[in-house]
Design a protein around this motif. Structure first.
Motif, short mmCIF file in Angstrom:
data_model
loop_
_atom_site.label_atom_id
_atom_site.label_comp_id
_atom_site.label_asym_id
_atom_site.label_seq_id
_atom_site.Cartn_x
_atom_site.Cartn_y
_atom_site.Cartn_z
N UNK A 100 -10.01 45.74 25.98
CA UNK A 100 -9.20 44.53 25.96
C UNK A 100 -9.76 43.50 24.98
N UNK A 101 -11.09 43.28 25.07
CA UNK A 101 -11.72 42.30 24.18
C UNK A 101 -11.56 42.75 22.73
N UNK A 102 -11.64 44.07 22.53
CA UNK A 102 -11.52 44.60 21.17
C UNK A 102 -10.11 44.41 20.62
N UNK A 103 -9.15 44.32 21.50
CA UNK A 103 -7.77 44.11 21.07
C UNK A 103 -7.54 42.65 20.70
N UNK A 104 -8.55 41.83 20.89
CA UNK A 104 -8.41 40.42 20.54
C UNK A 104 -8.04 39.60 21.75
N UNK A 105 -9.05 38.97 22.31
CA UNK A 105 -8.82 38.13 23.48
C UNK A 105 -8.38 36.76 22.98
#
Lengths: 215, 215
Positions: A100-105
């Protein structure tokens, strides 16, 4: 700080939360110092006087943002410790969080601001420290269950592992932002392997037994 | 980041560097936005007009700070690739760097500020991105040597590993600051084991050979 009147199945204080949703963007855009109380009140659609009644300081806003985030975290850990295989549940949850964080939080710029402000302003540092200790407490809790050791023993033995999990999630969120809202997929996989290494060290303590599991 | 007056073969522009030494503290203390050009000129002991001649913008200051730091990094990597055992030299250098950051790097608040500003201001983001690509380039270089693969291949295969090393160093520096200038020694050791995991993955590529070393 987690005040128990805001348990997940209790109604939260909706007005404060609504205000928080409206001001996050302003903090992230203008910076922690750059955002004036006037800017924040305007983003919330309120007069400055009314805004001050809800949030008398920036530290109070950061504390409220953090309190709400901690409620989410607590709910997730409640599921982990109730799972039939807590190690698998925690691994899955952490992998998902990294992805999730890698998808851009959307909160990454805000967290970068809060991290920077925490180093300059003791009152912000105290609030952030309290949150990180909260998350680390949940992790140590789960680690105790996974390693089959008492919680005090887990706290002593796995404090660094818990801190490192929090550091990995934060740095991944900030990196995704720097890379234009999304990490390379090989970086996501590498961070997940690092989480696995941490969990392997924790669960190895179970295999090796209570007294001789230290490195 | 240690300021090395005896930098080997890079005759720096000493006046700019002297100014940088004098303003780092002001940035870290007042924040990136909070520090005015007046504050910075005063810290440098100069008139604002004269100060602008050296640094016309905050982005120019960040760029100069980063350029000087990159010179240090370059010198260290020159030593690594010249070593008889580059893997051991890199491991040792990275462990030492982690330990240093864990002892509390005086520039940590400044880096936290720059990281936050990079997310808000495209011109700072560009400068920081250039630095990180520079450091990652040196790492990929060393990885190519260690894995025995051409540099283009190493860049493709180990970009995430290089990015992760930079992320670990940055997050460790910021964590040390948050913990009161010094990490717990078990955290230092854990970060060093994570660096080992990264280097193990890189050097495993050599053992497994060129074509089949991908996960």
């Amino acid at each position: 700080m987690a005040d128990d009147q805001t348990l997940s199945n209790a109604p939260p204080r909706p007005r404060e939360y609504e205000i928080l949703d409206n001001i996050r963007h302003t903090f992230a855009e203008k910076g922690f110092d750059g955002a004036s109380m006037q800017d924040l009140a305007r983003a919330a659609g309120m007069s400055v006087g009314n805004f001050y009644r809800y949030f008398p300081s920036k530290a109070a806003m950061v504390e409220a943002i953090i309190t709400r985030d901690l409620e989410d975290v607590r709910d997730k850990f409640t599921d982990v410790v109730a799972a039939s295989d807590p190690l698998a549940a925690l691994r899955c949850g952490l992998h998902a969080r990294i992805a999730e964080e890698c998808m851009g939080c959307p909160d990454a710029p805000l967290w970068a601001e809060i991290t920077a402000a925490a180093q300059r302003k003791p009152e912000i540092g105290a609030v952030v420290g309290k949150m990180e200790r909260g998350v680390q407490g949940y992790l140590v809790n789960a680690f105790a269950l996974i390693a089959g050791v008492p919680e005090a023993e887990a706290a002593r033995r796995f404090a660094a592992h818990a801190a490192m999990v929090v550091m990995l999630i934060k740095t991944t969120a900030i990196q995704a932002q720097a890379d234009g809202q999304r990490c390379r997929s090989d970086l996501t996989a590498l961070v997940q392997r690092m989480v696995d290494m941490i969990l392997d060290e924790v669960s190895a303590a179970k295999a090796k037994g209570f007294d001789d599991a230290r490195d």
